[in-house]
Design an enzyme around this catalytic site. Structure first.
Site, PDB file in Angstrom:
ATOM      1  N   HIS A  22      34.994  86.161 -26.132  1.00  0.00           N
ATOM      2  CA  HIS A  22      35.291  86.002 -24.458  1.00  0.00           C
ATOM      3  C   HIS A  22      36.253  84.779 -24.045  1.00  0.00           C
ATOM      4  O   HIS A  22      35.872  83.562 -24.577  1.00  0.00           O
ATOM      5  CB  HIS A  22      33.777  86.135 -23.769  1.00  0.00           C
ATOM      6  CG  HIS A  22      34.250  85.741 -22.312  1.00  0.00           C
ATOM      7  ND1 HIS A  22      34.281  86.819 -21.467  1.00  0.00           N
ATOM      8  CD2 HIS A  22      34.363  84.762 -21.337  1.00  0.00           C
ATOM      9  CE1 HIS A  22      34.438  86.531 -20.179  1.00  0.00           C
ATOM     10  NE2 HIS A  22      34.483  85.207 -20.245  1.00  0.00           N
ATOM     11  N   ASP A  24      25.576  89.110 -11.236  1.00  0.00           N
ATOM     12  CA  ASP A  24      26.874  88.178 -11.426  1.00  0.00           C
ATOM     13  C   ASP A  24      27.823  88.526 -10.301  1.00  0.00           C
ATOM     14  O   ASP A  24      28.406  87.904  -9.744  1.00  0.00           O
ATOM     15  CB  ASP A  24      27.299  88.220 -12.746  1.00  0.00           C
ATOM     16  CG  ASP A  24      28.596  87.635 -12.857  1.00  0.00           C
ATOM     17  OD1 ASP A  24      28.436  86.590 -12.615  1.00  0.00           O
ATOM     18  OD2 ASP A  24      29.800  88.020 -13.012  1.00  0.00           O
ATOM     19  N   ARG A  55      30.112  82.831  -4.651  1.00  0.00           N
ATOM     20  CA  ARG A  55      30.595  81.328  -5.324  1.00  0.00           C
ATOM     21  C   ARG A  55      32.035  80.866  -4.865  1.00  0.00           C
ATOM     22  O   ARG A  55      32.490  79.828  -4.916  1.00  0.00           O
ATOM     23  CB  ARG A  55      30.456  81.223  -6.880  1.00  0.00           C
ATOM     24  CG  ARG A  55      28.959  81.063  -7.413  1.00  0.00           C
ATOM     25  CD  ARG A  55      28.719  81.144  -8.919  1.00  0.00           C
ATOM     26  NE  ARG A  55      29.516  80.537  -9.606  1.00  0.00           N
ATOM     27  CZ  ARG A  55      30.062  80.906 -10.818  1.00  0.00           C
ATOM     28  NH1 ARG A  55      29.902  81.803 -11.342  1.00  0.00           N
ATOM     29  NH2 ARG A  55      30.777  80.036 -11.588  1.00  0.00           N
ATOM     30  N   SER A 110      27.017  82.915 -15.699  1.00  0.00           N
ATOM     31  CA  SER A 110      27.827  84.085 -15.390  1.00  0.00           C
ATOM     32  C   SER A 110      28.478  84.952 -16.605  1.00  0.00           C
ATOM     33  O   SER A 110      28.345  86.148 -16.764  1.00  0.00           O
ATOM     34  CB  SER A 110      29.025  83.603 -14.382  1.00  0.00           C
ATOM     35  OG  SER A 110      29.902  84.689 -14.333  1.00  0.00           O
ATOM     36  N   LYS A 165      26.982  88.338 -18.813  1.00  0.00           N
ATOM     37  CA  LYS A 165      27.782  89.626 -19.045  1.00  0.00           C
ATOM     38  C   LYS A 165      27.947  89.817 -20.495  1.00  0.00           C
ATOM     39  O   LYS A 165      27.972  91.020 -20.750  1.00  0.00           O
ATOM     40  CB  LYS A 165      29.139  89.402 -18.283  1.00  0.00           C
ATOM     41  CG  LYS A 165      29.278  89.366 -17.020  1.00  0.00           C
ATOM     42  CD  LYS A 165      30.597  89.486 -16.316  1.00  0.00           C
ATOM     43  CE  LYS A 165      31.320  88.033 -16.451  1.00  0.00           C
ATOM     44  NZ  LYS A 165      31.381  87.324 -15.141  1.00  0.00           N
TER      45      LYS A 165
HETATM   46  N1  URA Z   1      34.201  83.782 -15.758  1.00  0.00           N
HETATM   47  C1  URA Z   1      33.299  84.216 -15.380  1.00  0.00           C
HETATM   48  O1  URA Z   1      33.040  85.464 -15.671  1.00  0.00           O
HETATM   49  N2  URA Z   1      32.564  83.798 -14.593  1.00  0.00           N
HETATM   50  C2  URA Z   1      32.656  82.284 -14.018  1.00  0.00           C
HETATM   51  O2  URA Z   1      31.788  81.815 -13.649  1.00  0.00           O
HETATM   52  C3  URA Z   1      33.978  81.761 -14.592  1.00  0.00           C
HETATM   53  C4  URA Z   1      34.610  82.463 -15.355  1.00  0.00           C
END
Ligand code: URA
Length: 442
Positions: free
Chosen positions: A82, A161, A168, A183, A187
């Site tokens: 990621h 999220d 946010r 976040s 995921k």
């Molecule tokens: N990428 C994400 O998935 N979440 C965040 O808060 C920042 C970058």
């Protein structure tokens, strides 16, 4: 329990209990806690931070707020990667095929572009016919057959999220290290892989502008993953300059294929080798040096390129576009950006370069924007390069001529030219594993 009391507790620097955090997230997803109270909580977290215990519990609650993917129908070790986001960041398209060619499974759930950053799903959808909406049975089948598949996030994964991120985004609370960790790791835990490599980008095109912050975020995410039983490591990579020379959806597929053919720009090749060797290392394929050799061999033998073509075919796309990238349609309009003076490129506002690419049609200006797959930017000069007045700094491509002028202006604003060549920085700034950070920056 009352949300008011939890906001007050966090505002005054208290620690929320596990029960309070789970109650709050369940209530928010169910629509029982209004956005204005959750906004106040996010701002309190932004200023007060969260303890490791709070961050782990909130991550677990986000992961379990919707469907958890069970990857057990896929044989072997499943590894994920990621990136926290960047410009020209196309590494997934190179390293997932490398990992698959080395015998590791990559069942990847990726995102779309966000703000100035691109998304792998948008890039892949520039390949005619390719579907990123495979159902789980098709997804598992594709990974078992070809070793890799990349799909978009399904409807009911991590709904907490989705709601929190949208809030946010409009309440100036995105840039909080614990909230980013929650976040991203929420995921990743829901996506079900055994091993996760994090690419925490750092610099003018990244969420984290400073190395210390990037290391702190990386350590937090690695710890959360390890507590959940995952094999974890993180690389901090430079995003003070766009990665590679191509920005845009089909343009980034073309540049990725170049790297898989053993060509392509040095910076992109190096970052891809570092990331893929770490993915293989986490999957138990040997020492980091041995894994780097395996990754290099997967490129040299053409095995990784073949995996990408197989993946495209398995997802309904035409693999001919991978084998011959001249088949991608070129955008009909091109505008150049030229250097206003002699000197060196001393700095690039990489987020600004990404915004210029979005303005050409490569990204979304609103959630409903339709992506122009051929739009984007080919860089001709990057940080550290000498330029003469009138030299071409970049070529901008779009299917709508009227978008060129504003994007050219935005791109030029993002480039600073000075008299002295800036110092070179390493591409890999640090590596985090098992609570330790190794810093490569001088
Ligand atoms: N990428 C994400 O998935 N979440 C965040 O808060 C920042 C970058």
């Amino acid at each position: 329990m009352r949300m008011y009391d939890l906001i007050e507790k966090k505002r005054d620097g208290g620690e929320l209990t596990e029960e309070e955090i789970r109650w709050m997230l369940q209530g928010y997803v169910a629509g029982e806690i209004p956005d204005y109270q959750m906004s106040a909580m996010l701002m309190a977290i932004f200023f007060r931070g969260m303890t490791d215990q709070e961050t782990s519990v909130m991550t677990d609650a986000v992961a379990h707020s919707g469907d958890m993917v069970d990857l057990s129908p896929i044989e072997g070790v499943k590894v994920d990667k990621h990136s926290t986001g960047g410009v020209g960041d196309k590494t997934t398209l190179v390293i997932a095929p490398i990992a698959a060619a080395c015998g590791v499974k990559v069942a990847k759930i990726s995102g779309r572009g966000l703000g100035h950053t691109g998304g792998t799903v948008d890039k892949l959808e520039s390949i005619p016919g390719l579907r990123t909406d495979l159902d789980m049975r098709e997804f598992f089948d594709a990974v078992n057959r070809t070793g890799l598949a990349v799909i978009g996030q399904s409807g009911n994964m991590t709904p907490a999220d989705k709601k929190l991120y949208a809030l946010r985004d409009v309440t100036a609370t995105v840039n909080s290290i614990p909230l980013i960790a929650v976040s991203i790791m929420g995921k990743k835990l829901a996506a079900g892989s055994d091993a996760i490599l994090l690419d925490v980008t750092c610099g003018s095109g990244a969420f984290m502008k400073e190395l210390d912050d990037a290391v702190e975020l990386a350590k937090k995410m690695v710890q959360i993953g390890e507590q959940a039983g995952k094999r974890m490591a993180a690389l901090i990579t430079d995003m003070d300059t766009p990665l590679g020379y191509y920005i845009g959806n089909s343009l980034e597929i073309i540049e990725s294929v170049e790297v898989l053919k053993g060509r392509g720009p040095e910076d992109l090749r190096e970052v891809c080798l570092a990331l893929s060797s770490n993915m293989l290392y986490l999957s138990g394929c040997g020492s980091l040096e041995e894994c780097r050799e395996k990754a290099r061999e997967a490129i040299e033998s053409g095995a990784a390129l073949k995996r990408l073509a197989d993946m495209v075919q398995a997802q309904g796309g035409d693999p001919g576009y991978i084998l011959d990238t001249d088949r991608f349609a070129r955008a009909p309009y091109c505008g150049k950006v030229t250097a206003p003076r002699d000197g060196y490129i001393v700095r690039m506002d990489t987020a600004g370069c990404g915004t210029a690419s979005s303005m050409l049609g490569a990204g979304r200006v609103t959630v409903d924007s339709v992506i122009d797959p051929a739009a984007g930017i080919i860089l001709k000069k990057k940080t550290g390069d000498a330029v003469k007045a009138g030299d071409v700094l970049a070529e901008l491509y779009t299917s709508k001529e009227e978008l060129l002028a504003d994007a050219q202006k935005r791109y030029l604003e993002a480039i600073a030219i000075g008299d002295d060549r800036p110092c070179e920085k390493p591409l890999i700034l640090a590596r985090v594993e098992g609570g330790r950070a190794e810093i490569y920056q001088p």
